[in-house]
Write a protein that holds these residues in place. Sequence first.
Motif, PDB file in Angstrom:
ATOM      1  N   ALA A   1      39.920  -6.224   8.267  1.00 33.92           N
ATOM      2  CA  ALA A   1      39.613  -7.388   9.093  1.00 33.92           C
ATOM      3  C   ALA A   1      38.859  -8.443   8.294  1.00 33.92           C
ATOM      4  N   VAL A   2      37.905  -7.999   7.476  1.00 30.69           N
ATOM      5  CA  VAL A   2      37.148  -8.931   6.635  1.00 30.69           C
ATOM      6  C   VAL A   2      38.001  -9.410   5.463  1.00 30.69           C
ATOM      7  N   PHE A   3      38.753  -8.494   4.843  1.00 33.83           N
ATOM      8  CA  PHE A   3      39.557  -8.834   3.667  1.00 33.83           C
ATOM      9  C   PHE A   3      40.631  -9.871   3.995  1.00 33.83           C
ATOM     10  N   ALA A   4      41.023  -9.954   5.260  1.00 35.13           N
ATOM     11  CA  ALA A   4      42.065 -10.899   5.670  1.00 35.13           C
ATOM     12  C   ALA A   4      41.680 -12.354   5.423  1.00 35.13           C
ATOM     13  N   CYS A   5      40.417 -12.608   5.080  1.00 33.91           N
ATOM     14  CA  CYS A   5      39.983 -13.984   4.842  1.00 33.91           C
ATOM     15  C   CYS A   5      40.318 -14.460   3.434  1.00 33.91           C
ATOM     16  N   TYR A   6      40.918 -13.618   2.589  1.00 36.59           N
ATOM     17  CA  TYR A   6      41.129 -14.026   1.201  1.00 36.59           C
ATOM     18  C   TYR A   6      42.026 -15.260   1.049  1.00 36.59           C
TER      19      TYR A   6
ATOM     20  N   THR B   1      39.404 -23.378   7.363  1.00 34.55           N
ATOM     21  CA  THR B   1      38.647 -22.435   6.541  1.00 34.55           C
ATOM     22  C   THR B   1      37.295 -22.129   7.176  1.00 34.55           C
ATOM     23  N   GLY B   2      36.629 -23.180   7.670  1.00 33.67           N
ATOM     24  CA  GLY B   2      35.341 -22.974   8.340  1.00 33.67           C
ATOM     25  C   GLY B   2      35.468 -22.109   9.579  1.00 33.67           C
ATOM     26  N   ILE B   3      36.530 -22.345  10.362  1.00 35.54           N
ATOM     27  CA  ILE B   3      36.767 -21.538  11.561  1.00 35.54           C
ATOM     28  C   ILE B   3      37.069 -20.089  11.175  1.00 35.54           C
ATOM     29  N   GLY B   4      37.815 -19.923  10.098  1.00 35.22           N
ATOM     30  CA  GLY B   4      38.126 -18.575   9.630  1.00 35.22           C
ATOM     31  C   GLY B   4      36.878 -17.801   9.250  1.00 35.22           C
ATOM     32  N   PHE B   5      35.944 -18.461   8.593  1.00 35.20           N
ATOM     33  CA  PHE B   5      34.712 -17.773   8.221  1.00 35.20           C
ATOM     34  C   PHE B   5      33.809 -17.525   9.426  1.00 35.20           C
TER      35      PHE B   5
ATOM     36  N   PRO C   1      35.433  -4.801  20.080  1.00 36.29           N
ATOM     37  CA  PRO C   1      35.993  -6.080  20.559  1.00 36.29           C
ATOM     38  C   PRO C   1      35.746  -7.232  19.591  1.00 36.29           C
ATOM     39  N   ASN C   2      34.563  -7.281  18.988  1.00 28.79           N
ATOM     40  CA  ASN C   2      34.276  -8.388  18.075  1.00 28.79           C
ATOM     41  C   ASN C   2      35.168  -8.354  16.835  1.00 28.79           C
ATOM     42  N   VAL C   3      35.605  -7.142  16.428  1.00 28.29           N
ATOM     43  CA  VAL C   3      36.505  -7.027  15.282  1.00 28.29           C
ATOM     44  C   VAL C   3      37.881  -7.607  15.633  1.00 28.29           C
TER      45      VAL C   3
ATOM     46  N   ALA D   1      41.536 -11.913  14.747  1.00 31.73           N
ATOM     47  CA  ALA D   1      42.517 -12.845  15.284  1.00 31.73           C
ATOM     48  C   ALA D   1      42.218 -14.271  14.820  1.00 31.73           C
ATOM     49  N   ILE D   2      40.954 -14.649  14.807  1.00 34.80           N
ATOM     50  CA  ILE D   2      40.562 -15.986  14.342  1.00 34.80           C
ATOM     51  C   ILE D   2      40.858 -16.154  12.862  1.00 34.80           C
TER      52      ILE D   2
END
Length: 290
Positions: free
Chosen positions: A102-107, A131-135, A264-266, A271-272
């Motif tokens: 879930a975290v790695f998906a931000c690459y 990018t800001g929304i993704g983080f 749920p937060n994950v 998704a975001i």
Amino acid sequence: MTRNDTRLGIWLMVTTTFIFSMQDGLSRHLAETYNVWMVVMIRYWFFAAFVIAIARRQAGSVRAAARSAQPLLQAFRSTLLALEIMVMVLAFVFLGLVESHAVFACYPLLIGALSGPVLGESMGWRRWLATGIGFLGVIIVLQPSGGVFSPYAAIPLLAALMFALYGLLNRYVARKDDAATSFFWTGTVGAIVSTAIGAWFWETMTGSDWILMAMLCVTGALGHYTLIKTYEVAEAGAVQPFAYLQLVFASALGLVVFGETLRPNVVIGAAIIVAAGLFTFWRERKARSA
């Protein structure tokens, strides 16, 4: 010889993400039983043999495949990938497959953010906003249940940063070296680096775990082979969004096999992150076509 078969390319990408997810599950199990460094080392030995075989076939000889106009940069990016794999497998051990992926998906978002300083590319305000929304999604994923952030949460984020830089360096070296050369350096240098680390942590493995290790090595080589075929039969822009299925497959494996929980937060944060990544990818593709 390449051809344009989008449907086949999509199915190959889906297959690739499934194979890599199974590889992640095997890596987690073996790294929990033994240690991360040895597991990655053995995995790289097989990968190096696979890479050398491919290089001899594509470039004609090992010497031809190794010939590079930028050897120091090739060595650095290959070392970076080997270390990133170790960091990511470490994340599987401490955080599990679900939250790590879930975290790695931000690459992809990190690739966009770093494309300016590394490659000199410009990024519009829409992509910066995405990018800001993704983080923000990353922060939601890492929301602490006990009021304090776990230091382990930084591990997959570090892996994502390392992989993003590796991806940008792939683009950079492609200006002077072909794919066969980069692939050769990736496997051989990675094997040297992982052996220099993993050799100090050797542990005796059981017979059944050697079978799992063999499966890990085969899935690694098979996954890279299907990935190569994916980009041979279809354009990257058509198949790249389906790479996010690895998050789905790896999460399902974590839930079913390893008994992980899906907070749920994950789900919301992931998704975001994925939505922001897809938007960023779409904007980049549109900018390039323009």
